[in-house]
Design a protein around this motif. Structure first.
Motif, short mmCIF file in Angstrom:
data_model
loop_
_atom_site.label_atom_id
_atom_site.label_comp_id
_atom_site.label_asym_id
_atom_site.label_seq_id
_atom_site.Cartn_x
_atom_site.Cartn_y
_atom_site.Cartn_z
N GLY A 169 -3.69 -5.81 -6.94
CA GLY A 169 -3.31 -6.45 -7.87
C GLY A 169 -2.32 -5.62 -9.22
O GLY A 169 -1.77 -6.26 -10.11
N ALA A 170 -2.05 -4.42 -8.75
CA ALA A 170 -1.10 -3.64 -9.49
C ALA A 170 0.33 -4.12 -9.29
O ALA A 170 0.54 -4.70 -8.12
N GLN A 171 1.09 -3.40 -9.98
CA GLN A 171 2.50 -3.71 -9.81
C GLN A 171 3.54 -2.62 -10.18
O GLN A 171 3.16 -1.68 -11.17
N TYR A 172 4.39 -2.14 -9.25
CA TYR A 172 5.41 -1.10 -9.63
C TYR A 172 6.72 -1.58 -9.24
O TYR A 172 6.86 -2.63 -8.60
N SER A 173 7.66 -0.94 -9.61
CA SER A 173 9.11 -1.35 -9.46
C SER A 173 9.99 -0.20 -8.76
O SER A 173 9.58 0.88 -8.74
N ARG A 174 10.67 -0.84 -7.94
CA ARG A 174 11.42 0.17 -7.07
C ARG A 174 12.94 -0.47 -6.98
O ARG A 174 13.17 -1.53 -7.19
N ASN B 119 0.89 -1.24 -0.02
CA ASN B 119 0.03 -0.13 0.02
C ASN B 119 1.01 1.35 0.16
O ASN B 119 1.15 1.90 1.00
N PRO B 120 1.56 1.34 -1.09
CA PRO B 120 2.67 2.60 -1.05
C PRO B 120 2.48 3.90 -0.86
O PRO B 120 3.27 4.68 -0.24
N ALA B 121 1.10 4.12 -1.28
CA ALA B 121 0.61 5.66 -1.06
C ALA B 121 -0.43 5.73 -0.06
O ALA B 121 -1.01 6.75 0.14
N ASN B 122 -0.39 4.64 0.73
CA ASN B 122 -1.39 4.80 1.91
C ASN B 122 -2.86 5.27 1.24
O ASN B 122 -3.70 5.82 1.87
N ALA B 123 -3.09 4.49 0.11
CA ALA B 123 -4.31 5.02 -0.70
C ALA B 123 -5.21 3.90 -0.79
O ALA B 123 -6.41 4.24 -1.28
N ILE B 124 -5.03 2.65 -0.56
CA ILE B 124 -5.87 1.29 -0.55
C ILE B 124 -6.89 1.27 0.41
O ILE B 124 -6.12 1.14 1.72
N PRO B 125 -8.23 1.58 0.44
CA PRO B 125 -9.01 1.22 1.81
C PRO B 125 -8.82 0.10 2.34
O PRO B 125 -8.84 -1.02 1.59
N GLY B 126 -8.80 -0.07 3.76
CA GLY B 126 -8.88 -1.17 4.33
C GLY B 126 -7.49 -1.84 4.50
O GLY B 126 -7.15 -2.75 5.23
N LEU C 23 -2.95 6.57 -7.25
CA LEU C 23 -3.90 6.23 -8.45
C LEU C 23 -3.50 5.02 -9.44
O LEU C 23 -3.92 4.64 -10.29
N LEU C 24 -2.41 4.36 -8.67
CA LEU C 24 -2.04 3.15 -9.24
C LEU C 24 -3.01 2.13 -9.29
O LEU C 24 -3.68 1.72 -8.32
N GLN C 25 -3.21 1.40 -10.50
CA GLN C 25 -4.29 0.22 -10.92
C GLN C 25 -3.53 -0.62 -11.47
O GLN C 25 -2.57 -0.10 -12.32
N ALA C 26 -4.26 -1.87 -11.74
CA ALA C 26 -3.39 -2.92 -12.46
C ALA C 26 -3.48 -2.32 -14.06
O ALA C 26 -4.66 -2.08 -14.44
N GLY C 27 -2.45 -2.30 -14.48
CA GLY C 27 -2.19 -1.98 -16.07
C GLY C 27 -2.50 -0.58 -16.41
O GLY C 27 -2.37 -0.16 -17.49
N ALA C 28 -2.20 0.35 -15.20
CA ALA C 28 -2.16 1.79 -15.25
C ALA C 28 -0.85 2.18 -15.96
O ALA C 28 -0.16 1.38 -16.24
N LEU C 29 -0.70 3.44 -16.15
CA LEU C 29 0.66 4.04 -16.54
C LEU C 29 1.84 3.58 -15.80
O LEU C 29 1.92 3.46 -14.55
N ASP C 30 2.88 3.55 -16.25
CA ASP C 30 4.02 3.29 -15.70
C ASP C 30 4.58 4.38 -14.89
O ASP C 30 4.85 5.57 -15.98
#
Length: 876
Positions: A674-679, A549-556, A613-620
């Motif tokens: 279910g989204a994915q990001y890289s770090r 939950n990297p941006a603390n934006a996912i409910p629950g 606003l990260l969602q699965a398949g969203a912008l890189d």
């Protein structure tokens, strides 16, 4: 002289970092009996020593240079050894046999000869003095470093770039942002350079591959003036490849340098002032056919240029640099010095310049401002103990923009970024617009360092020290210029700081500290270097408490942030040299070396709120930074053999292996949605295996030579921290594989040849050979389009640089005229870029598609450059 027995043995064994060396040895009589209470004096200094009951002596804290060492004992003839060279971090051994005064009535004067190899060395170290530098076709410190065995384009023995510690007078000058040197150092400032490509002692930290320690010149008792001026130009013909029309432009290179040093008039206070002006225009010129706001009919492909058609150097450098130093020795046993070293550089590089060749005014200008200044105190407590305290400020500022003022009206005049008419008009050259990018990077580092050195016994010299460093680092875009299309009109919008999409420059304040202990053991002919280093780092930043939950934006989902953890490491170091004979030895060294990744990589794009606003398949969103990574680690082993075959010819062979772990790489993280990001994370790895053979021939008659050959295999899973993410984004296989690094140069040869008659003339040549570095081939259309990464090899390259000098005397002035030629044979290629479909820089299998690149001369190595100049120096 023939009836006098004097055994003079000089050897150099590595000590540890700093700005001074040591002289030691044993004094005996003609019957080989020890001579206690003999006095040893370094002529012209206050340094000296006394032999103990067994005839041994040592003189510590000796500045690098050439000395006359005098031996005195009542009842024995005075003896002197001239031209004794002392280098930084080395012990120079002088053993002498004194004769009874009743046997001879004359003084004994002997010229010391430095051994052709250092049989006491425990790792690979090159020491280059100012006299060596004067004869080479080099201008700056980096030119000298690149000539050393195992160094390939700034990579030391296969390591990544940025793994080298640069020091000036024993204190780091690295910019923590990218771990490169804060300042450029001209050769006129250098007293001595020590380049360590093997393992290194515990005093050195924040480096995994090598160390470059530069000692700057200082003022002395004599008033001296040193001046140099040279001018030059590129000289080349039409080779059918470079697409350059030669036009002789005299003095496109100009350099003026003046140094003045001597006593200030105050008691035991000396100064040195150096200033340099450097003017350089690169070989590629454009023609101002267009102004930045010219209008053209882009729909019909018709250009309407209004430029003045004047020629413009697309790459240039304008530099002011210098050094000011004051040293005071008026208080007994205490030396206090202050120095400031600075660079003011403005210019444009050739990267991407070919596209701007008919609209040159729209390019950005790079400016660098840097200075290193501070205080050094050395207090000698006794003949065997001294301590040093150093305080430094290392400041670096870099900007890259077309116009400094964010609201400059010339931006509004154009209202858009660069535009080309079409791909066929001057191969897609830019005909309108301005580069709208803006970037700054500033680092302000305060550093304190203290150490104590003590010769606690004949066999043991202990050194302990502590360091503390605080950096204020700012980097990013100081405002965004966005050209947005509104209907058929381009409208320029300014956004100064609007995170997360358009963040402004950000500031970070990491701190670090270190402590170390080192013991140099010189027992008979055995040398052991043992030490340990402790390091501490605090990134002083925050990270998401839950990476899912990297941006603390996912409910629950769990929320929160956490402070970055404090990092510590302990690094042991060991080196052993064992003599086989008086002129040969074997050595072994081993060490753990830790280094924080470049802080610019760690903190770049490190605002995880942009993933709200990260969602699965969203912008890189690009690779996220990570201020909480661990230090990278290298475990290095080296074993070698050295032998002085004759007084003038020596050979050295060493084998090395580096196990590299926790390199910065890319980690993919899945979120609760279910989204994915890289770090960035510590997941990359590598290893390096190699050996070096070095041959050194001291001057015989007029000729001296040195030759080194390095074979190495440098491999790992990625050459760059971003490489894995780039592969994944391109839909290619991003799984870890052990492949050659992009700088894996299998064969490297450096040859230096000098023909000289001292005080008359000198001619030297430097020859460099490099086998091809890797590239990733592509294959034809209809197939996969790419094969295994770095499986191809670029062409080999050969460069020759030349310097010739003639010396004169005019009264009290020494004068010389000199000429230098860089790239003597006008070689086109030396590990540059190639076309992926051919592996050649000369041709492509898709010439129409690549027509712009084929026309660009900057894909080749810079053509031949010729310089002539004059130098003057005098001691008044």
């Amino acid at each position: 002289m023939s009836c006098v027995a004097l055994l003079l043995f000089l050897a150099a064994v590595p000590l540890f970092a700093g700005t001074t060396g040591k002289i030691a040895g044993r004094i005996v009589d003609a019957k080989n009996e020890p001579l206690p209470s003999a006095n040893i004096i370094l002529a012209g200094t206050k340094l000296g020593g006394v032999t103990d009951i067994d005839g041994y002596y040592s003189i510590i804290n000796v500045p690098p240079g050439t000395y006359t060492v005098q031996f005195r004992l009542v009842g024995y003839r005075p003896h002197s050894a001239r031209e004794v060279r002392v280098s930084v971090n080395t012990t120079t051994k002088i053993d002498a046999v004194l004769e009874d005064a009743s046997i001879t009535t004359q003084d004994v004067v002997v010229t010391a000869q430095r051994p052709v190899v250092d049989v006491g060395a425990t790792s690979t170290t090159a020491t280059i003095s100012d006299s060596d530098i004067r004869t080479l076709p080099v201008q700056e410190l980096q030119d000298i470093v690149n000539l050393q065995a195992g160094v390939v384009d700034g990579h030391f023995r296969g390591g990544r770039a940025g793994e080298v510690q640069y020091q000036v007078n024993g204190v780091s000058v690295n910019n923590v942002f990218d771990n490169t040197s804060t300042v450029r150092i001209d050769r006129s400032l250098i007293q001595e350079v020590q380049v360590i490509t093997g393992t290194f002692d515990a005093e050195y930290g924040q480096a995994m591959s090598g160390v470059v320690n530069t000692v700057l010149k200082s003022g002395g008792e004599d008033f001296t003036v040193d001046a140099e001026a040279f001018a030059g130009s590129f000289l080349y013909g039409d080779d059918g490849y470079r697409n350059l029309d030669f036009k002789f432009r005299p003095a496109t290179t100009q350099n003026y340098q003046l140094s003045i040093s001597g006593p200030t008039g105050l008691p035991q206070t000396f100064f040195l002032v150096n200033a340099r002006r450097y003017h350089f225009d690169d070989y590629l010129y454009g023609k101002r056919l267009f102004n930045i706001n010219d209008s053209s009919d882009f729909a019909r492909g018709i250009a309407y240029p209004t430029g003045d058609s004047s020629e413009v150097a697309l790459g240039y450098t304008r530099e002011w640099s210098g050094l000011a130093k004051v040293t005071n020795r008026s208080i007994p046993e205490l030396e206090i010095s202050y120095q400031i070293l600075f660079n003011l550089i403005e210019g444009k590089n050739l990267g991407g310049a070919f596209s701007w060749r008919i609209n040159p005014d729209g390019r950005t200008t790079q400016k660098k401002r840097s200075y290193v200044h501070g205080l050094d105190i050395t207090h000698t407590l006794s003949a065997s103990t001294f301590y040093t305290v150093s305080v430094r400020q290392n400041y670096f500022s870099y900007t890259d923009w077309a116009y400094e003022d964010f609201f400059d009206p010339r931006y509004d005049l154009v209202q858009q970024g660069p535009l080309s008419l079409n791909a066929d008009y001057y191969y897609g050259a830019i005909v309108r617009g301005v580069d709208l990018s803006r970037y700054l990077q500033k680092t302000d580092t305060y550093l304190a360092k203290a150490s104590v050195t003590s010769q606690i016994s004949r066999a043991h010299q202990i050194k302990a020290g502590v360091e503390f460093q605080r950096s204020t680092m700012e980097f990013g875009a100081p405002g965004w210029l966005l050209a947005k299309q509104v209907g058929n009109t381009s409208v320029l919008t300014r956004v100064y700081d609007d995170p997360p999409e358009y963040p402004g420059a950000r500031t970070y304040t990491p701190i670090s500290g270190a402590a170390y202990l080192h013991d140099l053991i010189e027992w008979n002919d055995l040398t052991i270097r043992a030490g340990v280093r402790f390091e501490y780092f605090d990134g002083r930043s925050t990270m998401p408490a839950d990476l899912a939950n990297p941006a603390n934006a996912i409910p629950g989902a769990p929320t929160g942030t956490k402070a970055t953890s404090k990092k510590t490491s302990v690094a042991p170091r060991l080196g052993i040299s064992y003599p086989i004979t008086a002129t040969s030895s074997v050595y072994f060294s081993y060490g753990h070396f830790y280094q924080l990744p470049n802080l610019g990589d760690m903190y770049r794009n490190a605002d995880y709120n942009r993933l709200s606003l990260l969602q699965a398949g969203a912008l890189d969103y690009g690779v996220l930074g990570n201020p909480d990574v661990k230090p990278e680690q290298t475990v290095q082993y080296e074993v070698g053999y050295k032998n002085a075959l004759t007084d003038a010819f020596g050979i050295s062979v060493n084998l090395f292996y580096k196990d590299i772990r926790d390199l910065l790489g890319v980690q993919f993280v899945n979120t609760y949605t279910g989204a994915q990001y890289s770090r960035l994370s510590n997941i990359d790895f590598g290893n390096v295996t190699g050996f070096t053979v070095s041959l050194d021939q001291r001057r015989i008659g007029l000729l001296s030579t040195s030759l080194d050959y390095t074979w190495q295999l440098a491999q790992g899973n990625s050459s760059d921290p971003q490489e894995t993410a780039n592969l994944a984004q391109a839909g290619l296989d991003a799984r870890p594989q052990t492949l050659p690094f992009s700088w894996d140069q299998r064969h490297t040869v450096n040859l230096t040849v000098q023909v000289s008659n001292p005080e008359d003339y000198s001619v030297s040549a430097v020859v460099r050979y490099a086998s091809g570095q890797p590239y990733t081939p592509s294959i034809g259309l209809g197939l996969t389009g790419q094969i295994e990464r770095n499986s191809g090899r670029k062409p080999e390259g050969l460069l020759v640089d030349l310097r010739g000098e003639k010396f004169f005397s005019l009264g009290s002035w020494n004068m010389s005229v000199f000429a230098r030629v860089f790239n003597l044979f006008n070689a086109r290629y030396f590990n540059g870029s190639v076309f992926a479909n051919t592996g050649s820089p000369d041709y492509s299998t898709t010439p129409y598609t690549d027509r712009g690149s084929l026309a660009d001369p900057t894909r080749y190595y810079a053509p031949r450059r010729f310089e002539v100049g004059i130098s003057l120096n005098s001691s008044l």
